[in-house]
Write an enzyme that holds these catalytic residues in place. Structure first.
Site, PDB file in Angstrom:
ATOM      1  N   LYS A   1       0.517   7.631   3.176  1.00 13.27           N
ATOM      2  CA  LYS A   1      -0.083   6.296   3.145  1.00 13.27           C
ATOM      3  C   LYS A   1      -1.141   6.119   4.221  1.00 13.27           C
ATOM      4  O   LYS A   1      -1.584   4.995   4.481  1.00 13.27           O
ATOM      5  CB  LYS A   1       1.016   5.242   3.292  1.00 13.27           C
TER       6      LYS A   1
ATOM      7  N   PRO B   1       0.824  -1.198   0.000  1.00 16.15           N
ATOM      8  CA  PRO B   1       0.000   0.000   0.000  1.00 16.15           C
ATOM      9  C   PRO B   1       0.861   1.253   0.000  1.00 16.15           C
ATOM     10  O   PRO B   1       1.468   1.619   0.996  1.00 16.15           O
ATOM     11  CB  PRO B   1      -0.868  -0.139   1.242  1.00 16.15           C
ATOM     12  N   GLU B   2       0.967   1.835  -1.160  1.00 18.52           N
ATOM     13  CA  GLU B   2       1.679   3.089  -1.335  1.00 18.52           C
ATOM     14  C   GLU B   2       0.613   4.086  -1.775  1.00 18.52           C
ATOM     15  O   GLU B   2      -0.569   3.799  -1.690  1.00 18.52           O
ATOM     16  CB  GLU B   2       2.777   2.918  -2.404  1.00 18.52           C
TER      17      GLU B   2
ATOM     18  N   ARG C   1      15.295  -4.120   1.624  1.00 18.95           N
ATOM     19  CA  ARG C   1      14.188  -4.339   0.706  1.00 18.95           C
ATOM     20  C   ARG C   1      14.648  -4.664  -0.710  1.00 18.95           C
ATOM     21  O   ARG C   1      15.675  -4.173  -1.175  1.00 18.95           O
ATOM     22  CB  ARG C   1      13.263  -3.131   0.675  1.00 18.95           C
TER      23      ARG C   1
END
Length: 281
Positions: free
Chosen positions: A54, A2-3, A271
């Site tokens: 966000k 979710p960006e 990441r």
DNA sequence: CACTTGACCTGTCCGC
DNA sequence: TGCGGACAGGTCAAGT
């Protein structure tokens, strides 16, 4: 995942489904996820929704607001008269609604319900006075945002002041709000910039290219209703489609642009980072 | 201060 | 078929 595009997609649907509805009850099954006194919301109506980076914000008619960050696996799912029976639930809604991963249930008039599911329980929901939304711990630290107050000039200035790698600066919510791992990877590839290049080393023209690339990938993400790479679903129970259109994120094949090098995956800040060694210098 | 690692969690996928 | 381990992205806290 979710960006900005994913949260914006959720925001738009919640606005559509909830606006004007009266909150009848809120069942909190998990205290760690819902912070504050949910009774403050009872009997109020939903005025509308906003987004800060966000974070989602649902404004209530009594000058209180509900803030929510879905983190990686949080899902808002709506059931109500508008959706009838056709809305088939994505299989990404593990356990269904309500189910073992349902932590909060909002009920409205006429049997409409909004479920909050979160498999990994990283997300949070809280209720706060509307006037205190902008001083919320998360929101007050948020940097300027694309499509809002982040101008090209400001963007260049932020980059010029940081010696950290460009990718980490893009993803730093205190520097600029909304961009996460998927869109950062794609934007850097589109702008032909090495994710490791220190932000302050980008010249004005290159920073400009990056700025437009970010706007482009965010718009594409919005167009496809977000990326359902992991657990993202929209409140009507459907999946976004951006994951089928990523430029380099999740790819391991030959670079679709230069066709001379394979897209390589490595880790930055823990990441996954996808990079073409040939065209991202 | 900048940067890295670990913690928060559990489902999915991969290899043996 | 089953099991162990790596991995997933967003933030915060703790460590270097």
């Amino acid at each position: 995942m979710p960006e900005l595009p994913e949260v914006e997609t959720i925001k738009l649907q919640l606005e559509k489904f909830l606006k004007g509805k009266k909150v009848v009850s809120i069942e909190v099954r998990n205290r760690k996820i819902f912070q504050g006194d949910e009774k403050k919301a009872l009997g109020t109506r939903i005025l509308g929704t906003r987004r800060f980076g966000k974070v989602l914000c649902i404004d209530l008619s009594n000058k209180y607001s509900i803030l929510a960050h879905v983190k990686l696996t949080g899902q808002f799912l709506y059931k109500g008269p508008e959706l009838s029976s056709k809305g088939r639930l994505s299989e990404k809604v593990i356990g269904g609604i309500p189910g073992p991963h349902t932590h909060v249930i909002f009920s409205f008039e006429k049997g409409a319900k909004l479920y909050y599911n979160d498999v990994r329980r990283f997300g949070w929901i809280k209720i706060t006075k509307s006037e205190e939304v902008i001083t919320d711990n998360y929101i007050k630290k948020l940097g300027p945002e694309f499509f809002k107050d982040l101008t090209l000039e400001k963007f260049r200035e932020i980059l010029s002041k940081s010696g950290r790698s460009t990718k980490l600066v893009l993803m730093d919510q205190e520097k600029m709000g909304g961009v996460g791992n998927i869109y950062a990877n794609d934007a850097l590839w589109l702008a032909r910039i090495n994710p490791r290049t220190p932000a302050s080393q980008l010249d004005g023209e290159t920073a400009g290219r990056l700025y437009s690339a970010i706007l482009t990938v965010l718009k594409t993400g919005l167009k496809y209703g977000g990326a359902s790479e992991l657990a993202f679903v929209t409140p009507d129970g459907k999946e976004g489609k951006y994951q089928e259109h990523t430029l380099v994120y999740g790819q391991g094949n030959i670079c679709p642009r230069c066709k001379r090098a394979k897209i390589v995956k490595f880790f930055m800040g823990g990441r996954g980072t996808y990079w073409c060694s040939n065209c991202q210098k």
